[in-house]
Structures are given as structure tokens and as C-alpha cells.
Write a protein that holds these residues in place. Structure first.
Motif, PDB file in Angstrom:
ATOM      1  N   LEU A 184      10.027  -4.024 123.860  1.00 15.35           N
ATOM      2  CA  LEU A 184      11.241  -3.170 124.120  1.00 15.35           C
ATOM      3  C   LEU A 184      11.357  -1.741 123.854  1.00 15.35           C
ATOM      4  O   LEU A 184      11.644  -0.818 124.562  1.00 15.35           O
ATOM      5  CB  LEU A 184      12.266  -3.715 123.411  1.00 15.35           C
ATOM      6  CG  LEU A 184      12.900  -5.398 123.717  1.00 15.35           C
ATOM      7  CD1 LEU A 184      13.987  -5.567 123.002  1.00 15.35           C
ATOM      8  CD2 LEU A 184      13.292  -5.200 125.035  1.00 15.35           C
ATOM      9  N   TRP A 185      10.391  -1.377 122.642  1.00 12.53           N
ATOM     10  CA  TRP A 185      10.073  -0.028 122.483  1.00 12.53           C
ATOM     11  C   TRP A 185       9.269   0.575 123.654  1.00 12.53           C
ATOM     12  O   TRP A 185       9.631   1.949 123.869  1.00 12.53           O
ATOM     13  CB  TRP A 185       9.530   0.179 121.186  1.00 12.53           C
ATOM     14  CG  TRP A 185       9.469   1.666 120.740  1.00 12.53           C
ATOM     15  CD1 TRP A 185       8.400   2.597 120.469  1.00 12.53           C
ATOM     16  CD2 TRP A 185      10.730   2.501 120.446  1.00 12.53           C
ATOM     17  NE1 TRP A 185       9.072   3.691 120.165  1.00 12.53           N
ATOM     18  CE2 TRP A 185      10.316   3.759 120.138  1.00 12.53           C
ATOM     19  CE3 TRP A 185      12.165   1.892 120.310  1.00 12.53           C
ATOM     20  CZ2 TRP A 185      11.379   4.589 119.884  1.00 12.53           C
ATOM     21  CZ3 TRP A 185      12.983   3.168 119.966  1.00 12.53           C
ATOM     22  CH2 TRP A 185      12.619   4.417 119.718  1.00 12.53           C
ATOM     23  N   ASN A 186       8.368  -0.162 124.291  1.00 11.46           N
ATOM     24  CA  ASN A 186       7.723   0.459 125.407  1.00 11.46           C
ATOM     25  C   ASN A 186       8.559   0.862 126.347  1.00 11.46           C
ATOM     26  O   ASN A 186       8.095   1.861 127.218  1.00 11.46           O
ATOM     27  CB  ASN A 186       6.596  -0.487 125.818  1.00 11.46           C
ATOM     28  CG  ASN A 186       5.460  -0.820 124.741  1.00 11.46           C
ATOM     29  OD1 ASN A 186       5.158   0.164 124.098  1.00 11.46           O
ATOM     30  ND2 ASN A 186       4.823  -1.996 124.650  1.00 11.46           N
ATOM     31  N   LEU A 187       9.735   0.075 126.653  1.00 11.34           N
ATOM     32  CA  LEU A 187      10.756   0.487 127.509  1.00 11.34           C
ATOM     33  C   LEU A 187      11.259   1.905 127.471  1.00 11.34           C
ATOM     34  O   LEU A 187      11.446   2.605 128.254  1.00 11.34           O
ATOM     35  CB  LEU A 187      11.680  -0.584 127.763  1.00 11.34           C
ATOM     36  CG  LEU A 187      11.025  -2.047 128.512  1.00 11.34           C
ATOM     37  CD1 LEU A 187      12.563  -2.922 128.401  1.00 11.34           C
ATOM     38  CD2 LEU A 187      10.688  -1.968 129.854  1.00 11.34           C
ATOM     39  N   VAL A 188      11.755   1.851 126.121  1.00  5.95           N
ATOM     40  CA  VAL A 188      12.114   3.181 125.624  1.00  5.95           C
ATOM     41  C   VAL A 188      11.233   4.405 125.675  1.00  5.95           C
ATOM     42  O   VAL A 188      11.639   5.454 126.494  1.00  5.95           O
ATOM     43  CB  VAL A 188      12.651   3.183 124.088  1.00  5.95           C
ATOM     44  CG1 VAL A 188      13.174   4.401 123.763  1.00  5.95           C
ATOM     45  CG2 VAL A 188      13.638   1.987 123.918  1.00  5.95           C
ATOM     46  N   LYS A 189       9.982   4.258 125.609  1.00  6.44           N
ATOM     47  CA  LYS A 189       8.994   5.246 125.527  1.00  6.44           C
ATOM     48  C   LYS A 189       8.825   5.553 127.183  1.00  6.44           C
ATOM     49  O   LYS A 189       8.502   6.844 127.452  1.00  6.44           O
ATOM     50  CB  LYS A 189       7.485   4.850 125.010  1.00  6.44           C
ATOM     51  CG  LYS A 189       7.657   4.753 123.618  1.00  6.44           C
ATOM     52  CD  LYS A 189       6.289   4.764 122.871  1.00  6.44           C
ATOM     53  CE  LYS A 189       5.595   3.544 123.126  1.00  6.44           C
ATOM     54  NZ  LYS A 189       4.258   3.648 122.588  1.00  6.44           N
ATOM     55  N   LYS A 190       8.980   4.683 127.848  1.00 13.94           N
ATOM     56  CA  LYS A 190       8.563   5.035 129.292  1.00 13.94           C
ATOM     57  C   LYS A 190       9.839   5.728 129.858  1.00 13.94           C
ATOM     58  O   LYS A 190       9.547   6.641 130.641  1.00 13.94           O
ATOM     59  CB  LYS A 190       8.662   3.636 130.217  1.00 13.94           C
ATOM     60  CG  LYS A 190       7.575   2.808 130.282  1.00 13.94           C
ATOM     61  CD  LYS A 190       7.388   1.794 131.184  1.00 13.94           C
ATOM     62  CE  LYS A 190       6.215   0.839 131.104  1.00 13.94           C
ATOM     63  NZ  LYS A 190       6.262  -0.283 131.869  1.00 13.94           N
ATOM     64  N   ILE A 191      10.976   5.641 129.312  1.00 16.57           N
ATOM     65  CA  ILE A 191      12.312   6.505 129.843  1.00 16.57           C
ATOM     66  C   ILE A 191      11.885   7.770 129.354  1.00 16.57           C
ATOM     67  O   ILE A 191      12.027   8.743 129.814  1.00 16.57           O
ATOM     68  CB  ILE A 191      13.248   5.834 129.342  1.00 16.57           C
ATOM     69  CG1 ILE A 191      13.925   4.673 129.947  1.00 16.57           C
ATOM     70  CG2 ILE A 191      14.459   6.738 129.385  1.00 16.57           C
ATOM     71  CD1 ILE A 191      14.657   3.774 129.355  1.00 16.57           C
ATOM     72  N   GLN A 192      11.513   7.845 128.200  1.00 22.51           N
ATOM     73  CA  GLN A 192      11.168   9.227 127.260  1.00 22.51           C
ATOM     74  C   GLN A 192      10.300  10.054 128.112  1.00 22.51           C
ATOM     75  O   GLN A 192      10.139  11.152 128.028  1.00 22.51           O
ATOM     76  CB  GLN A 192      10.935   9.074 125.983  1.00 22.51           C
ATOM     77  CG  GLN A 192      12.141   8.582 125.118  1.00 22.51           C
ATOM     78  CD  GLN A 192      12.193   8.169 123.709  1.00 22.51           C
ATOM     79  OE1 GLN A 192      10.837   8.265 123.389  1.00 22.51           O
ATOM     80  NE2 GLN A 192      13.131   8.278 122.939  1.00 22.51           N
ATOM     81  N   ASP A 193       9.014   9.175 128.631  1.00 27.22           N
ATOM     82  CA  ASP A 193       8.119   9.929 129.330  1.00 27.22           C
ATOM     83  C   ASP A 193       8.372  10.073 130.954  1.00 27.22           C
ATOM     84  O   ASP A 193       7.793  10.707 131.643  1.00 27.22           O
ATOM     85  CB  ASP A 193       6.916   9.126 129.368  1.00 27.22           C
ATOM     86  CG  ASP A 193       6.251   8.977 127.865  1.00 27.22           C
ATOM     87  OD1 ASP A 193       6.886   9.896 126.983  1.00 27.22           O
ATOM     88  OD2 ASP A 193       5.834   7.911 127.557  1.00 27.22           O
ATOM     89  N   GLY A 194       9.890  10.052 131.154  1.00 25.38           N
ATOM     90  CA  GLY A 194       9.877  10.133 132.732  1.00 25.38           C
ATOM     91  C   GLY A 194       9.865   9.017 133.619  1.00 25.38           C
ATOM     92  O   GLY A 194       9.873   9.379 134.809  1.00 25.38           O
ATOM     93  N   ASN A 195       9.523   7.912 132.960  1.00 28.58           N
ATOM     94  CA  ASN A 195       9.259   6.897 134.042  1.00 28.58           C
ATOM     95  C   ASN A 195      10.191   5.654 133.844  1.00 28.58           C
ATOM     96  O   ASN A 195       9.873   4.593 133.520  1.00 28.58           O
ATOM     97  CB  ASN A 195       7.762   6.139 133.387  1.00 28.58           C
ATOM     98  CG  ASN A 195       6.675   7.335 133.689  1.00 28.58           C
ATOM     99  OD1 ASN A 195       6.599   8.016 134.775  1.00 28.58           O
ATOM    100  ND2 ASN A 195       5.618   7.275 132.892  1.00 28.58           N
ATOM    101  N   GLY A 196      11.297   5.873 134.342  1.00 27.31           N
ATOM    102  CA  GLY A 196      12.550   5.076 134.144  1.00 27.31           C
ATOM    103  C   GLY A 196      12.264   3.836 134.979  1.00 27.31           C
ATOM    104  O   GLY A 196      11.752   3.713 136.175  1.00 27.31           O
ATOM    105  N   VAL A 197      12.557   2.611 134.360  1.00 24.77           N
ATOM    106  CA  VAL A 197      12.286   1.431 135.040  1.00 24.77           C
ATOM    107  C   VAL A 197      13.898   0.894 135.297  1.00 24.77           C
ATOM    108  O   VAL A 197      14.680   1.537 135.580  1.00 24.77           O
ATOM    109  CB  VAL A 197      11.741   0.232 134.043  1.00 24.77           C
ATOM    110  CG1 VAL A 197      10.148   0.919 134.035  1.00 24.77           C
ATOM    111  CG2 VAL A 197      12.250   0.270 132.619  1.00 24.77           C
ATOM    112  N   THR A 198      13.897  -0.536 135.289  1.00 22.71           N
ATOM    113  CA  THR A 198      15.276  -0.899 135.617  1.00 22.71           C
ATOM    114  C   THR A 198      16.490  -0.579 134.654  1.00 22.71           C
ATOM    115  O   THR A 198      15.876  -0.610 133.335  1.00 22.71           O
ATOM    116  CB  THR A 198      15.115  -2.677 135.412  1.00 22.71           C
ATOM    117  OG1 THR A 198      14.248  -3.121 136.314  1.00 22.71           O
ATOM    118  CG2 THR A 198      16.418  -3.233 135.759  1.00 22.71           C
ATOM    119  N   SER A 199      17.523  -0.037 134.756  1.00 26.49           N
ATOM    120  CA  SER A 199      18.552   0.104 133.909  1.00 26.49           C
ATOM    121  C   SER A 199      18.764  -1.051 132.912  1.00 26.49           C
ATOM    122  O   SER A 199      18.676  -2.075 133.181  1.00 26.49           O
ATOM    123  CB  SER A 199      19.806   0.495 134.685  1.00 26.49           C
ATOM    124  OG  SER A 199      19.744   1.515 135.752  1.00 26.49           O
TER     125      SER A 199
END
Length: 546
Positions: A184-199
Motif C-alpha cells: 500500500l505504501w508503494n501505491l502512495v509512492k507512485k502517486i508522490q512520484d507522479g505515477n497515479g494509479v486507480t483512485s
């Protein structure tokens, strides 16, 4: 509610946050440190953090979880109505997310349909009365379906990541503490890196640990609606393995008995017994008893040759009389197996018996101390029909389900309320009256619900079965006896056997005549065993020295 974001909340988001926090006043801040300062002074606040505009490290997330009441990490590209919302629950202890976030999404107009994804791994975590439960607030058409997904050899991470692309918005529980390695933290990091996934929305709820909250939770379970019970008390296929049941049974010093009621079943009873005898040899079953309801064929002889203990119901305490009917055989069997802690009842006419039929109905009682009665559900047909879904039989669908809808909707979570696959604790069985006819199964349910509450009833998948179906001409009698038991179920204090009788008039039409036939449909109501045993001058333990 503290909302941390660089974006000012619009009207839709404000409604969502208000619903999420049970109408706590909304405070908008743009700095995490400011929020930490606020919750350090008042720990009953909820916090929602907008991941699309605020960066946060794992240590700060853990601090917030330990100081605020509820924490929500939210990543949504927009606040438009979501057509496909997936709410994930691992096991059963986290289904509170369904109520907390799902209802908030619904009432704020942000959700069209929700699907609950329940991931389970057999025999990993025991569920008790103190686990988090919920009181469903969704309208029925808002809940598309509930999916039970066994993890098998895969882990929750793989199962969840496989499901995520199917949804516009995913709701998941946030573990406390969370580590940087957690998926789940990997999902957070993807967002912070500009690689947003499913809302998605990540939620952490503080556990309710006080005595008052535990009592409130128990009261809630007692009066649960069908969806609540369906989620908590439904056990999918392959939930219980032999080695696990044997280990837990030994640790808890439990005895498990199997009773097979039979009437003229010499063709099938030996095969049924042969299937279950290995469970006795392996120490899972302590006794296998065939209760012959005074058959006129070779049922008793064949059953003895197959290795079972065999008793004729008329010979067991004959001073109480001998009557026909499955319920009569089961009632008499209690005198024989009353030294057992758990008793399973399985029919003798099953043409394709499997060990799982026993394991899956006794398993929930070994797993959870709050359960008292388990009903098996199954698919009908031949081997080629294994994947077909199946509800109840004809009497269930045309009579029992409409009747429960009007009189006792809490029991509608059961696929097959009249299923003959039943397991129960001896404590419960001794407290129940037994109807000797077709009223036996509905009687089990109604009296269990009255004595222990509906939440003490569960259902478990026993696979697919081939057995003999009643002819159409028998349905009137079956339906009448079910109705007799339903109407009678309000009285459980009898210490004497009583007859329940209904007079039926059949108007029959044939090609050459009209007929008006009168028939009496009757069955007995046997009193609870505990009432009978109190009146016996001396209890006979000869049946229990096996």
C-alpha cells in the motif's frame, strides 16, 4: 475532521468528509505539522489527507494513526460519481470499512455501485465476538455483489493488485504500523512520484476496546441484517482442512460425533459410512452413529457391516414411544451421543459423499466459539454441473423464502435454510424441541435464533451433491409441516411430546371426475432433551461408553 490538502474542499467533498467523520466540524489545513499539533491536543479527531497535493513520509502516517481517531489517505483525480467502487476486506475483521466509507460515499453522491471484495485465507485468524462488525447502511441496489476470493498460495498483495484495475475507486484498510515495504505504501509512492494509479482511499480505524463498546458490538451482531450475517457467517469452499480441525479439536479437548439418520437406505448407507470412516480413524470424528428410523429393509445390517454404530430409534428409550420421521431419528440420537461437544447430521441417501461435507459444517464451530448452528449449502446435479449456482429447493423458494421475508428477514442470508447438512453444539441441541417431520430444519433455525440470536447461525459450502428428490405430490405435505413448525416455534417450554395436526382438503381434477379428499397432516413436537433428562429417575450412560 481535519482535511489536509492544498485544494479547498468543494461541496461534494465536504459532504463526504462530514459523513465520514459523523459530522465533526471540518477544518481545512495545508500543512501536516499543523494537523499533528491539533490532534496532539484532541485525539478524538479524524484526519483526511489528500495524497494528490500533500507529500508525507511513512513515519508521519504512523504517528497520525496513533494519535487521531480515524485516518484517511485519499487519492481521487476528481469527485465525480464513481460507477465501480471496490471495497476490500481481508478476512472478516475489517468489514467495518464497508459501513464507514461506503455509506459516506453513497450519501455524498460519489458512488453508483459498490462491490465488497472479501479476501480470506482458511484457518489463519480466529474470529470472535469482539471483532469489528458493521450495520449495513446501503440500499440493496447499491450493493452489486459480494465476492469471496480465496488467497490459496497467493498473498493478499497479489490478489488486491489483480483486482484494482477493475474499479474506478478502491477502498482498502490501512495497517498500523505501515512500513515502506508494504504494497500500500508503494501505491502512495507512485502517486508522490507522479505515477497515479486507480483512485483509492486508505482507511485506518481505531479499535473499540472498551467494555461498553464490546457489549454494543455484541448487541449489534444479535440484531444484524442479512448482508451483515452473509459477510461474517458465510464460509466458502475449502475453508477447513483436516489437519487444522484435528489440531484445534485436540487443543480444546472437543469431541465431535456424526449422526446419519436413515430409513430404508440399504443401497447408499454403506458408501456414505465408508467415506467418513477415515475421519474417525484420523481422530477428527469420535463417533459415527447411524440412527435407523425402524427401516423395513437391510439398512441396519449394511450399516453395521460398514463399521458404524447402529441403533434403531424405536429401541432407544422405548418408553417415549417410536415414530416415523427424520426429526424423530435425530431426537432419539441425542440420547446416544449426548457426550459429544459438536454433532453433525448428514443424510444417508447422498450418492457422492465427500469428507469435505463433514469438515466444512463442523469447521465453523471449531473455529468460532460464538457460533451454535451451521447449515451446509451446496450445488445440485451431476459432476458436469459443479460450477452451477443453486439456491434452495422448491419448498424453500416458493414457501420458506417469502415467509422469512415477511416474518424473519434476518435469516434470508441463508442459501438453503432447509438443508439437511447441519452441525450444532450439544449445548444448543439439548435446548431445542425437535419436530419429527419436515419441520425439523426450520425448527432448528427459529429456535436457535430465539435462544442464541441469529448471529449464532452460519452457513458453509459442502460442494455439490446427488441425492433423491421428493416427488411433486409430496410438496403439499412438506410445505404444511414446515408451516406447522414455523407457527409453533414460539413455545419451547414443553416437557411432554405433543402432536401438531392440520386437516387438508385436496380438490383434484381428472379427465373423468372431480374429487374432494380430506387428509390429516401431523407431526410430533419432541421436547428439549434437557427437559426430558431432568425428569428421568436415572440417566442411562450405556450409549456413551463408546
Amino acid at each position: 475532521m481535519i482535511y489536509i490538502s492544498e485544494r479547498k474542499p468543494n461541496a461534494t467533498l465536504t459532504r463526504f468528509l462530514n459523513n465520514l467523520s459523523e459530522n465533526q466540524p471540518l477544518t481545512w489545513v495545508t500543512d501536516v505539522k499543523q494537523a499533528l499539533d491539533m490532534v496532539s491536543r484532541r485525539m478524538d479527531l479524524s484526519v483526511t489527507l489528500d495524497l494528490s497535493t500533500i507529500k508525507i513520509d511513512v513515519g508521519t502516517v504512523n504517528t497520525l494513526m496513533n494519535t487521531c481517531q480515524n485516518l484517511v489517505l485519499s487519492y481521487m483525480r476528481n469527485y465525480k460519481r464513481k460507477k465501480r467502487v471496490g471495497i476490500f476486506s481481508r478476512g472478516r475483521a475489517n468489514v467495518g470499512l464497508f459501513e464507514l466509507v461506503g455509506k459516506a460515499l453513497q450519501t455524498s453522491g460519489m458512488m453508483e455501485h459498490a462491490r465488497l471484495i472479501n479476501l480470506y485465507k482458511p484457518q489463519i485468524t480466529e474470529i470472535t465476538q469482539d471483532d469489528v462488525s458493521f450495520d449495513r447502511g446501503f440500499k440493496q441496489d447499491e450493493l452489486q455483489e459480494v465476492n469471496f476470493i480465496p488467497l490459496g498460495n497467493s498473498d493478499a498483495t497479489a490478489a488486491i493488485m489483480e483486482q484494482l484495475p477493475m474499479f474506478d475507486l478502491a477502498v482498502l484498510g490501512l495497517p498500523n504500523p505501515i512500513s515502506e515495504e508494504h504494497f500500500l505504501w508503494n501505491l502512495v509512492k507512485k502517486i508522490q512520484d507522479g505515477n497515479g494509479v486507480t483512485s483509492f482511499i486508505l482507511v485506518y480505524q481505531q479499535r473499540q476496546r472498551t467494555k461498553d463498546m464490546k457489549e454494543a458490538n455484541r448487541q449489534q451482531l444479535t440484531h444484524s441484517d442479512p448482508t451483515t450475517l452473509f459477510l461474517r457467517n458465510t464460509f466458502p469452499k475449502d475453508s477447513f482442512k483436516k489437519e487444522w480441525i484435528k489440531q484445534k479439536k485436540f487443543e480444546r479437548k472437543q469431541k465431535i460425533g456424526l449422526v446419519i439418520p436413515a430409513f430404508n437406505e440399504e443401497e447408499t448407507v454403506a458408501n456414505v459410512i465408508a467415506c467418513y470412516m477415515p475421519l474417525k480413524k484420523e481422530g477428527i470424528l469420535d463417533r459415527i452413529v447411524v440412527m435407523d428410523n425402524d427401516s423395513t429393509d437391510g439398512t441396519s445390517r449394511v450399516a453395521k457391516e460398514a463399521g458404524a454404530e447402529v441403533y434403531r430409534s424405536g429401541d432407544v428409550f422405548p418408553e417415549f414411544g417410536a415414530y416415523r420421521g427424520k426429526g424423530e431419528a435425530l431426537w432419539k440420537s441425542l440420547f446416544v451421543v449426548n457426550n459429544m461437544d459438536i454433532v453433525a447430521f448428514l443424510d444417508a441417501d447422498i450418492k457422492n459423499p465427500t469428507e469435505e461435507m463433514v469438515l466444512n459444517i463442523v469447521g465453523p464451530l471449531v473455529l468460532r466459539k460464538d457460533l451454535q448452528l451451521v447449515k451446509g449449502y451446496f450445488n445440485r446435479g451431476g459432476a458436469e454441473d459443479k460450477t452451477l449456482k443453486s439456491g434452495g429447493g422448491r419448498v424453500t423458494e416458493i414457501l420458506v423464502r417469502p415467509l422469512l421475508s415477511m416474518e424473519m428477514p434476518e435469516l434470508l442470508f441463508l442459501f438453503q435454510p432447509l438443508s439437511g447438512f447441519t452441525a450444532a453444539r450439544m449445548e444448543l441441541l439439548k435446548s431445542l424441541p425437535f419436530y419429527t417431520g419436515y419441520g425439523i430444519e426450520i425448527g432448528f433455525l427459529l429456535h436457535t435464533a430465539k435462544v442464541f440470536g441469529v448471529s449464532a447461525i452460519a452457513q458453509s459450502d459442502v460442494g455439490w451433491i446427488i441425492h433423491r428428490n421428493q416427488g411433486i405430490e409430496a410438496l403439499t405435505r412438506m410445505g404444511t409441516e414446515v408451516l406447522q413448525a414455523f407457527k409453533d416455534a414460539s413455545d419451547t417450554e414443553d416437557s411432554e411430546t405433543k402432536e401438531i395436526k392440520t386437516s387438508l382438503i385436496y380438490a383434484l381434477l381428472s379427465t373423468d371426475k372431480y374429487s374432494l379428499l380430506r387428509r390429516n397432516v401431523s407431526q410430533l413436537k419432541r421436547p428439549p432433551l434437557q427437559n426430558v433428562l431432568k425428569n428421568l429417575p436415572m440417566q442411562n450412560d450405556s450409549y456413551n461408553n463408546k
